[in-house]
Structure formats: structure tokens, C-alpha cells
Design a protein around this motif. Sequence first.
Motif, PDB file in Angstrom:
ATOM      1  N   VAL A 189       0.853  -1.132   0.070  1.00  0.00           N
ATOM      2  CA  VAL A 189      -0.089  -0.113   0.003  1.00  0.00           C
ATOM      3  C   VAL A 189       0.714   1.134   0.102  1.00  0.00           C
ATOM      4  O   VAL A 189       0.620   2.163  -0.652  1.00  0.00           O
TER       5      VAL A 189
ATOM      6  N   MET B 188      -5.698  11.266   2.070  1.00  0.00           N
ATOM      7  CA  MET B 188      -5.582   9.814   1.694  1.00  0.00           C
ATOM      8  C   MET B 188      -5.929   9.224   3.122  1.00  0.00           C
ATOM      9  O   MET B 188      -5.226   9.417   4.219  1.00  0.00           O
TER      10      MET B 188
ATOM     11  N   VAL C 152      -5.795   5.711   5.242  1.00  0.00           N
ATOM     12  CA  VAL C 152      -5.634   4.218   5.136  1.00  0.00           C
ATOM     13  C   VAL C 152      -5.838   3.730   6.524  1.00  0.00           C
ATOM     14  O   VAL C 152      -5.566   4.079   7.422  1.00  0.00           O
TER      15      VAL C 152
ATOM     16  N   LEU D 240      -3.735  -1.509  -7.062  1.00  0.00           N
ATOM     17  CA  LEU D 240      -4.011  -0.307  -6.133  1.00  0.00           C
ATOM     18  C   LEU D 240      -3.794   1.057  -6.678  1.00  0.00           C
ATOM     19  O   LEU D 240      -4.486   2.080  -6.477  1.00  0.00           O
TER      20      LEU D 240
ATOM     21  N   ILE E 258      -6.283   3.983  -7.137  1.00  0.00           N
ATOM     22  CA  ILE E 258      -6.442   5.246  -6.499  1.00  0.00           C
ATOM     23  C   ILE E 258      -6.314   6.422  -7.587  1.00  0.00           C
ATOM     24  O   ILE E 258      -6.844   7.382  -7.258  1.00  0.00           O
TER      25      ILE E 258
ATOM     26  N   SER F 259     -10.322   6.852   0.564  1.00  0.00           N
ATOM     27  CA  SER F 259     -10.076   5.989   1.664  1.00  0.00           C
ATOM     28  C   SER F 259      -9.663   4.614   1.177  1.00  0.00           C
ATOM     29  O   SER F 259     -10.229   4.138  -0.046  1.00  0.00           O
ATOM     30  N   LEU F 260      -8.669   3.934   1.845  1.00  0.00           N
ATOM     31  CA  LEU F 260      -8.296   2.814   1.398  1.00  0.00           C
ATOM     32  C   LEU F 260      -8.244   1.686   2.894  1.00  0.00           C
ATOM     33  O   LEU F 260      -7.719   2.343   3.689  1.00  0.00           O
TER      34      LEU F 260
ATOM     35  N   ARG G 192     -10.749  -2.324   0.282  1.00  0.00           N
ATOM     36  CA  ARG G 192     -11.583  -1.371  -0.195  1.00  0.00           C
ATOM     37  C   ARG G 192     -11.104   0.089  -0.557  1.00  0.00           C
ATOM     38  O   ARG G 192     -10.478   0.562   0.155  1.00  0.00           O
ATOM     39  N   VAL G 193     -11.359   0.570  -1.733  1.00  0.00           N
ATOM     40  CA  VAL G 193     -10.964   1.832  -2.086  1.00  0.00           C
ATOM     41  C   VAL G 193     -12.166   2.683  -2.599  1.00  0.00           C
ATOM     42  O   VAL G 193     -13.043   2.501  -3.304  1.00  0.00           O
ATOM     43  N   ARG G 194     -12.457   3.724  -1.619  1.00  0.00           N
ATOM     44  CA  ARG G 194     -13.517   4.642  -1.839  1.00  0.00           C
ATOM     45  C   ARG G 194     -13.139   6.126  -2.014  1.00  0.00           C
ATOM     46  O   ARG G 194     -12.365   6.590  -1.627  1.00  0.00           O
ATOM     47  N   ASP G 195     -13.969   6.472  -3.378  1.00  0.00           N
ATOM     48  CA  ASP G 195     -13.710   7.918  -3.856  1.00  0.00           C
ATOM     49  C   ASP G 195     -15.095   9.001  -3.246  1.00  0.00           C
ATOM     50  O   ASP G 195     -16.004   8.288  -2.697  1.00  0.00           O
TER      51      ASP G 195
ATOM     52  N   GLU H 235     -17.478   2.837  -4.390  1.00  0.00           N
ATOM     53  CA  GLU H 235     -16.402   2.005  -3.581  1.00  0.00           C
ATOM     54  C   GLU H 235     -16.168   0.608  -4.243  1.00  0.00           C
ATOM     55  O   GLU H 235     -17.108  -0.031  -4.478  1.00  0.00           O
TER      56      GLU H 235
END
Length: 894
Positions: free
Chosen positions: A746, A762, A764, A784, A788, A802-803, A815-818, A877
Motif C-alpha cells: 500500500v 488519503m 488508510v 491499487l 487510487i 479512503s483505503l 476497499r478503495v472509496r472515492d 467503493e
Amino acid sequence: MTRPDPDQLLAQIRDDSPDRKRGQLRIFFGYAAGVGKTFAMLENAHRAIAAGRDLVLGYLEPHGRPATERLASSLETLPIREMDHRGVRLKEFDIDAALQRNPEIILVDELAHSNAAGSRHSKRWQDVQELREAGIDVWTTLNVQHIESLNDIVGEITGIVVRETIPDDVFESANEIELVDLPPDDLLERLGQGQIYLPEQAARAAQSFFKRANLSALREMSLRQAASRVHTEVEFARSRQSATVPWATTDRLLVCVGPSPTTARVIRTAKRMATALDAKWTAVSVDLPGHATSQSVKFQIEQHFRLAERLGAETLTLAGNTVSDTILDYARARNVTKILIGKSSEPKWKRLLFKSVVDRLINTSGGIDIYVIQGDSEQATHSRPSPNRTAIRWSGYGNALVTTIVSALLSYILLRLHVADTEANRVMIFLAGVAFVAFRSGQRPAIAASILAVLVFDYCFVPPFLTFAVSDTQYLVTFAVMLAIGLLISTLTSRLKAQIANARRREQRINLLYELGKELSSLYGEVFLAMAASRTLGEIIGAEIVVYLRHQGKLPYPVNGQQTLVATHEISLPAAQWSIEHSQVSGIGTNTLPSACALFVPLVGTQSCLGALAVRPLDSTNLQGPDVRRLLESAANQLALALERDRSVVDAAESRLRAESEQLRSTLLSSVSHDLKTPLASIAGASSTLLNSDTLDSTTRRSLLATIMSETERLNRVLQNILQMSRLDAGAANPNLQWHVLEEIVGSALKHTAQELTDRPMQVILDPSLPLVLIDDVMLEQVLINLIENAARYTPEGSPISLAAELQRNRLLIRVRDRGPGIPTGLEDKIFEKFHRAGVSADDGKGNGLGLAICRAITKLLGGSISVSNPPGGGAEFTIELPQPNDAPQVRIG
């Protein structure tokens, strides 16, 4: 009186049913633009309106012709639907407006027109079919070159391939075809006067399509199509009226084929007559049930059939009780106008007593002309077939004798027991015995049994007993009636037996073709189709079957049975090649390469001859007789259609692959052009400033160098994405699974995306109890980074990204959320396709549509999955699920 055909009656009832509301189709048919099809349609429209019909103009292509526009201006016209296609404003027929208006008749010009992309149907003829299903009559126009089956012929004649075509069944389903014709010279004159096209278009047309030779050929084709349609309508009208006499609108010839050598001259005469009359002709023989036929007679008839086929005739074997009635029934059903038969060589006394086939045809032919042809003397030819004799089967006559004795003993026993006291009962016992003999042994033993029954009955049961003398003359009538009934029973029973045998043979052939068609329809691949046909035909006919195929002008090759005698015989390849090139049978039993070890039947498809079916009979008599040859030809036709279907599927797949490749290449260029152009422009601008200016301070120079560096990295990532996607598609990427600390992967991904995360905090969140993960660190880092970068593109400045990662039930969840607009409903799976970007245009600069496709390909390669959802609070997400083993080493974060 001839019994009507039940299928025709059902079809007539169905067509006449008041429940049939399908609209009528009227086609104004011509051979080229400018002959006056649209003008004729509009003139008829005005007459229909004057007669009180509800008619509207749905679509018209006036081509700038003032006379056409004047005729159309006074008609009620539906609005045109306008569509944008590649920056061009197109006008199309509005089918919805037509259905809403629901007129009695609608005019729709140019039936073969291709609709613009986005229309309900891709072709205008499909619009017309929908209108007809709605009960609306449609009038339209069509040129002969737009009929699908004539497309290749038109291309060969004119050198121009017409892209817009209609299926033949659409043309054939038209209720009325109105031919609009104009001599080619008049059409060329109209073209020169500018009445068809504008001067520039007219000049080009005169140099290409509108050549006089082309127009003459197209005109002949249109006239033939119209004549064929009229002939079909005549046949239909004749069948509806159950006509028993031919309608001599066109000549059709029938040739009677028998074993006599004179038949050959009759066949040749029929060929000359058919050529002179430009008529179709058929050669037929009649198979009489109960009549045994020797092999020499069958062979001679087969030779005559082959001669007729070489001369262009259709051959057919009919089954019936009498030759004359069977031929006339067939002739009346097929609208035959002339029958040709050889002159009878029977003695005059026999003709006077029993009437010959020729006499019966002449007496009962009605309106059909009978031509009696004098053939060569049978005594003068060395090829005279042997008489129609069969070996005497003494077992049948023995059966007749034994059955008669048993009938006599049974009658005597019943007489002694006073059960059959009357003579009528004893007569019935003998007649039952005759019927039994006829069923078991055939007609001739049954005739012998009839005579024996009368003699035994007279000798044993008519006084004076044990003598053939008759004391009462009334018994003579009894004997005569008994003999007549016995002969009648024997004839009818043997005939019934023969009909049952013929029905069984026909049933076997039908079942064979059905099973063959069923099996071929479920298979794909030339090898499997050839093996299935060979196995099925070989079992039924008792033969060795090899299928030869040819591709793109190459030499034919055996698909199956490469080691068989057929495939290794030196004459097989030339015979197969000849059959394929000429679409005719060759090999054993024919006049072409008769020294071959097999019979070669061509596999004729709808477009070309695909190959040949080689048949080597295990018994030389297995191929004798027209029925076997016809069975082979039917089977070959089925195999040819199956092979064509298989090749069309392969061609369609290749065409689709080429189209997809072209689409992929085009999409790739359009998608990455912006991502390549933008960093290159920035690099070029920064570098040119550095080169051309000597007054820059160190801060500015450092900023420009940083720009060059960042844009170079951006360009490198674009190229890496393209290369990575190509490696994944090619299956060249193999994961290197090792134990890694997820925090390090990461961190490396965040380092590579530091510039994209500027002004976007960001977050994490990693589970402190997370163990080591078994993963390919390079591949997961790529996933990733792509996620991102994607989140950074759609997240407004100042909004967080968020990651989070955790382990649940041996599944690593990342989980990667914008905080962007989210994913439109229904596109959750589509956004992972190559070059797809949800809700953005191609020129907005937000990626090239490869990042998420790479993520899905990598996660799938790692045995996991990736999905997307719209969580509460907005944004999107992305969730990665990767499998993990149970015995993972533990590591503490912190």
C-alpha cells in the motif's frame, strides 16, 4: 376423379380465413433506377385515393425529380424522422408515426434501404414486415439487383457489388408484383437528359453501372423474375381450383422410361423438343407393386435415367397400380402438357385384347398431347436387355400345393363333424387358403393355388366324387366364380403386400434422412459432420463412405477414411475433383471415370459445390436403381447444407473477430490519444522554454524540470497500462505468489500516486491483526495504483479518499472509496470493460478506460474478484476479494 391434396386444401382454408389480418405487399419492380417505379406507384396511389382508399405517403426518395415531387405533393405525407449519424443529418421513415396513423395503405419507397444506426430495425424491409403484421397494406419499390440470391450474379455482370439486399422470401411473400419496364436506350436517354441523377452523378453512372450491356442483362433478369412470379400464381390458381386438365400457359414435357433400348431415342427427342420449346422436362418410370423386376431391367432403366439426367431432365420413379393411370395422375398434378413414349412392340392381337400402355394413354389423356416416338428396332441392337424373368421359386408353388391339401383336409374334417355342411363354407376355406398363399408366396403361386383349389374342390366335394366329371351344370358357375374370386384375391393380396413393402422402404429412406438431418443439425466442424454422414449412410446402404472437401480452389482432400480403399485408389482424387467442378456424379456406374472404385456424388450447396460424397458399395447391386441414387443425392444435399452452415458460422466468427479487432484498434487510438498528447505537449512546452530562455531563475527551471519528470512518469504509466493489458489478454502474465506485508505494498502504491493525491487527503485503515498475505506484490500494487488514480480523477479537491483492508474467512478484502459522482445504475459491471468510462466523454481527459479493465484481469488471474457499489454518503467503493490460505504467518503493524 382425382382426389384433392389435403395439404393444398388446408393451405387454401388458412389463406381464405377471415382471421388473417396481415397487410398486403405490393412491389413496383424494375431493373434500374429511373425506369419509373416510384412514378408508377404514385400514379396508382392517386387512383386508389380517387376510389376512396385511405392512403398516406410514409417515405419517398424523390432524387430531385420534379415530376415525381409534383405527384407526391398532393398526398398526405407522414413526418420524417431525422437522426444524427457521424455528424450528418439523416432522414428516415418514422415507423411509429405510421403505426399511430394506421392507414389502409402506406407508400414506403426503396424496400432494400438500410436504416441509420439507432433505428428500430436495421433494414427497411423489416419496417415493412412490422407494418404488414399490424394489418397495413404496403406499396413499395425494388430493383432486381437488390434480391439476395441474385446479388453475386449482378456483381459478376456489372462489376459492382450491391450492399443493400432483401431476403428472397420477402420478395416471394409479396401479394402483387407490378413490373415497371423501360427499354435500355430510353433509360440512357433519360439519364443523359438529367431526369434520373444530377449531371455529375449521371456522368459517373454512365461510365459504370448504366452501361447498355449491364442494363440489358438486368432487364432480362427482372423479366424472368416477373415471369417466374406469374407462373407461380398460375400454379397456385390451378391448385385452388383443383384443375384436372393442364393449363398450357407454358410447356412441360414428360418422358416415359422403360427397359427397352428405344427409350434412349425417346429421351433424346424429348431433349430436342424441350430445348426448342424452352420447357422443363421430366423422365419417369413406373414401379408396379407385385411385379418382380430382374436386375437387367433395373440396370437398363437406370442407364436411361442417367442419360436423361445428363441431358438436363429431372428423373423420378412413380409407384402405382397401372402404368397409364399413374403417369396421367402425375402429369395432371404437375401441369404437364406433352407426354412422350416409345412405340409399343407388342403383337397386334395382344393390343386388341388387352390394350397397350400407349393406347390407354391416348384414350384417357384428355387435354394432354401424346407423342409416340418410333425407336430403333430392338432386334437390331446388341444392348437389348434380357427378358423380365426371375428365377422360379419352387418353394412358393410347394406352399400352394400344401395349403390346398390342408384346405381340403380341413373341409373334409369339418364336413364329417357336420360343421361345414354347405358348399359355400367349403369354398370359403379354399379361398382363405388362396389368400394365405398370396400373402406368403406372391401372385404366381397364388394363381396356381386358385386353380388347384377349383380342381380339388371339384374332385373331392362335388358329386360324382373322386372324379372331375360334373353332374350338375350349376357347378360350372360355382367353379368359375370360385376361380375368379381366387384370382382376384391373389392379385389384390400380392399387390397389397408389395405396397406395404414399398411403404416400408420409403419409410426407411425418410427415417434415414430425418435422422441424418437431426444429427447434422446438432454438430459443428467439418470432420464431425463428415464422420456422422459417413457412418449413417454406410450402415443403411452397406457401403464405405468417404467425404471429399475442397477449400478456395485447392485440390479436394478426404476428411475421413484416409486409409480406406476409396481414399487410396488412384482414380478417386480425379473423380472427386471432376464431380466438384461439374456438380455431377462420376465414378462407378457412370460414363465419367467408370473405372473408379466408388460413386462420387457432388455436395452442391446454395452458393457452390463444396465437395463430393464417395460411395463404395460392399455389394455391387447396392447402387442399382434410381431410388438409391436419389437417396444419396438427398443425403448429399443435407450434408452440403450442414457444411455451408458450419462454414458460415466460422466465417461469421472470423468477420466478427476482424470487426472487433478493428473496433479495438480504433477505440485504443481514440482513448489513448489524449493521454499521450497531453503529457507530450507539457514535456514539449517545458523543454522548449528551458532551451529558448536564458533568464529563468533556478526556482522556475526546477519547476519546469519537475513538470517534465511528472509528465514523463504519467506517459510511462499510460504505456505500461497498454502493455500490461496486452500481456493479460495474451495470457503471458503469470503471478509470482510470495508472502508479503500488505502495508508495504500500500505504501509503495501511495508513493507512486502522490502527485494525483495532491489536495485530496488519503485515509488508510489497515487491520492491526492482518497477517502476511500470499500475493504477487507487483500485480497487487498495479491494481491499487489504478484504483487510487481512478478515485483521484473523480474526487473533488479537498474531499478524502479512503483505503481499508481486512481479512474475513480466508478472504483478503481491500476497499478503495472515492467521493465522486458514483456509478450510474446498471453500469456496475460494464465499467470493467476495456475503454469504457462511466458517464464521461472521450475528450474529458479522465483516463483511457484501461485501468479498471486491468484491475479485473489481475484480480481474476490471482483467483479473486473485484466489484463496485455506491455506498451511503456518495461516491463509489471498489472492493477486491483475494483468497488466502489458513496457515498465514502473523505480523504486527506498528
